[in-house]
Enzyme design. Structure first.
Site, short mmCIF file in Angstrom:
data_model
loop_
_atom_site.label_atom_id
_atom_site.label_comp_id
_atom_site.label_asym_id
_atom_site.label_seq_id
_atom_site.Cartn_x
_atom_site.Cartn_y
_atom_site.Cartn_z
N THR A 104 0.55 2.45 7.59
CA THR A 104 0.26 3.26 6.60
C THR A 104 -1.25 3.04 6.12
OG1 THR A 104 0.73 3.36 3.91
CG2 THR A 104 0.87 1.15 5.01
N LYS A 138 1.01 -0.47 -0.39
CA LYS A 138 2.22 -0.34 0.37
C LYS A 138 2.07 -1.74 1.22
CE LYS A 138 3.51 4.52 0.93
NZ LYS A 138 3.79 5.71 2.08
N ASP A 145 7.88 6.68 4.08
CA ASP A 145 7.33 8.00 3.13
C ASP A 145 8.07 8.08 1.96
OD1 ASP A 145 5.32 10.33 3.43
OD2 ASP A 145 7.70 11.25 2.92
N SER A 146 7.35 8.36 1.08
CA SER A 146 8.03 7.69 -0.24
C SER A 146 7.67 9.09 -1.37
CB SER A 146 7.76 6.46 -0.86
OG SER A 146 6.61 6.19 -0.64
N PHE A 168 0.90 0.83 -8.46
CA PHE A 168 0.18 2.21 -7.87
C PHE A 168 0.90 3.30 -8.28
CE2 PHE A 168 2.23 3.75 -3.99
CZ PHE A 168 2.99 2.66 -3.84
N GLY A 169 0.29 4.35 -7.93
CA GLY A 169 0.69 5.66 -8.11
C GLY A 169 1.40 5.94 -9.44
N TYR A 170 2.80 6.38 -9.36
CA TYR A 170 3.29 6.91 -10.56
C TYR A 170 3.92 5.61 -11.43
CZ TYR A 170 2.81 11.21 -8.41
OH TYR A 170 2.21 12.45 -7.90
N ASP A 171 3.66 4.49 -11.14
CA ASP A 171 4.39 3.20 -11.54
C ASP A 171 4.02 3.09 -13.09
OD1 ASP A 171 5.74 2.02 -9.50
OD2 ASP A 171 4.20 0.92 -8.77
N HIS A 206 12.73 1.34 -4.82
CA HIS A 206 13.17 2.18 -3.49
C HIS A 206 12.64 1.35 -2.38
CE1 HIS A 206 9.11 3.12 -5.04
NE2 HIS A 206 8.95 3.74 -4.23
P1 ITT Z 1 0.68 6.53 3.79
O1 ITT Z 1 0.97 7.94 4.15
O2 ITT Z 1 -0.62 6.31 4.81
O3 ITT Z 1 1.74 5.49 4.10
P2 ITT Z 1 0.56 7.54 1.07
O4 ITT Z 1 0.06 6.87 -0.25
O5 ITT Z 1 -0.02 9.12 1.37
O6 ITT Z 1 0.21 6.44 2.22
P3 ITT Z 1 3.04 8.93 0.99
O7 ITT Z 1 2.51 9.97 1.78
O8 ITT Z 1 4.34 8.23 1.46
O9 ITT Z 1 2.10 7.57 1.21
O10 ITT Z 1 3.09 9.28 -0.57
C1 ITT Z 1 3.79 8.59 -1.30
C2 ITT Z 1 3.18 9.01 -2.88
O11 ITT Z 1 4.40 8.67 -3.51
C3 ITT Z 1 2.17 7.80 -3.20
O12 ITT Z 1 0.81 8.08 -3.03
C4 ITT Z 1 2.39 7.70 -4.92
O13 ITT Z 1 1.94 8.51 -5.39
C5 ITT Z 1 3.96 7.93 -4.84
N1 ITT Z 1 4.64 6.32 -4.67
C6 ITT Z 1 5.66 6.13 -3.75
N2 ITT Z 1 5.87 4.84 -3.81
C7 ITT Z 1 5.61 4.67 -5.07
C8 ITT Z 1 5.62 3.52 -5.66
O14 ITT Z 1 6.41 2.26 -5.49
N3 ITT Z 1 4.96 3.24 -7.15
C9 ITT Z 1 4.47 4.44 -7.60
N4 ITT Z 1 4.18 5.71 -6.74
C10 ITT Z 1 4.63 5.88 -5.56
#
Ligand code: ITT
Length: 202
Positions: free
Chosen positions: A9, A14, A71-72, A152-155, A180
């Site tokens: 990643t 992550k 992938d999440s 991070f992200g949508y947390d 998850h």
């Molecule tokens: P890699 O592909 O390099 O692993 P990425 O961040 O691009 O990094 P993804 O393609 O799997 O990873 O996208 C996942 C997105 O979903 C991530 O950028 C967040 O916006 C959201 N996401 C996934 N898991 C999350 C979490 O635990 N908390 C908050 N947002 C999350």
């Protein structure tokens, strides 16, 4: 049993979560950065599982070491499951994590149904013949305003069912215990143990 895995990643959040979740289970994680590997595979899949495999295989092909990828994304019921696999690319170019979070809030302004869940699909390329897969979920709903600065992200806008804190208001360990990614990684470790158990019996 294999105890050291490369984590495929480029998301440093992550990496932190992988390490915290897997260390107590006796598994050491090494990041791409620590390995000096540069790899950003194009996520051409239409499912979380396909994209997780693409990412794990691309790194495995470079280092030939057991490699795990996640992938999440967040799936929102009122939006027919969007942004889903496109969570990291929601709204197209020009948005950062925070921008995508506010875009989702805006697109949900008129919606009373706030139900949403995160999915994490884990793919592990163990060797040339073996791929292990696992998937985990956390169900909850979207808040109307961001709350909290962890994660991070949508947390900041995700409130897990049965909790009054968003996953960004929780400490890392509390989030990992119900998330998850935590659920998917714990299932992955069970499958890894089963694999080695069966293998050692042959
Ligand atoms: P890699 O592909 O390099 O692993 P990425 O961040 O691009 O990094 P993804 O393609 O799997 O990873 O996208 C996942 C997105 O979903 C991530 O950028 C967040 O916006 C959201 N996401 C996934 N898991 C999350 C979490 O635990 N908390 C908050 N947002 C999350």
């Amino acid at each position: 049993m294999e105890k050291k895995f490369v984590i495929a990643t480029n998301n440093p959040h992550k990496v932190v979560e992988f390490k915290k979740i897997l260390a107590p289970l006796g598994i050491e994680c090494v990041s791409l950065k620590e390995m000096g590997i540069v790899c950003d595979a194009e996520e051409t899949g239409t499912t979380f599982a396909e994209n997780a495999y693409i990412k794990a295989k691309a790194v495995y092909d470079i280092c030939k070491l057991p490699t795990v990828a996640d992938d999440s994304g967040i799936c929102v019921d009122a939006l027919g499951g969007e942004p889903g696999v496109y969570s990291a690319r929601y709204g197209g170019e020009g948005y950062d994590d925070e921008g995508r979070m506010y875009l989702l809030l805006k697109n949900m302004e008129q919606q009373e149904n706030r139900a949403a869940h995160f999915t994490s699909s884990i793919s592990c390329v163990l060797n040339d013949e073996t791929v292990l897969n696992a998937e985990g979920y956390i169900f909850g709903r979207l808040t109307r305003e961001p709350r909290g600065t962890n994660g991070f992200g949508y947390d900041p806008i995700f409130l897990p069912d049965g909790y009054s804190m968003t996953t960004a208001e929780m400490e890392g360990e509390a989030k990992n215990a119900i998330s998850h990614r935590g659920n998917a990684l714990r299932e992955f470790v069970l499958k890894l143990k089963e694999y080695y158990h069966a293998y050692s019996d042959q």
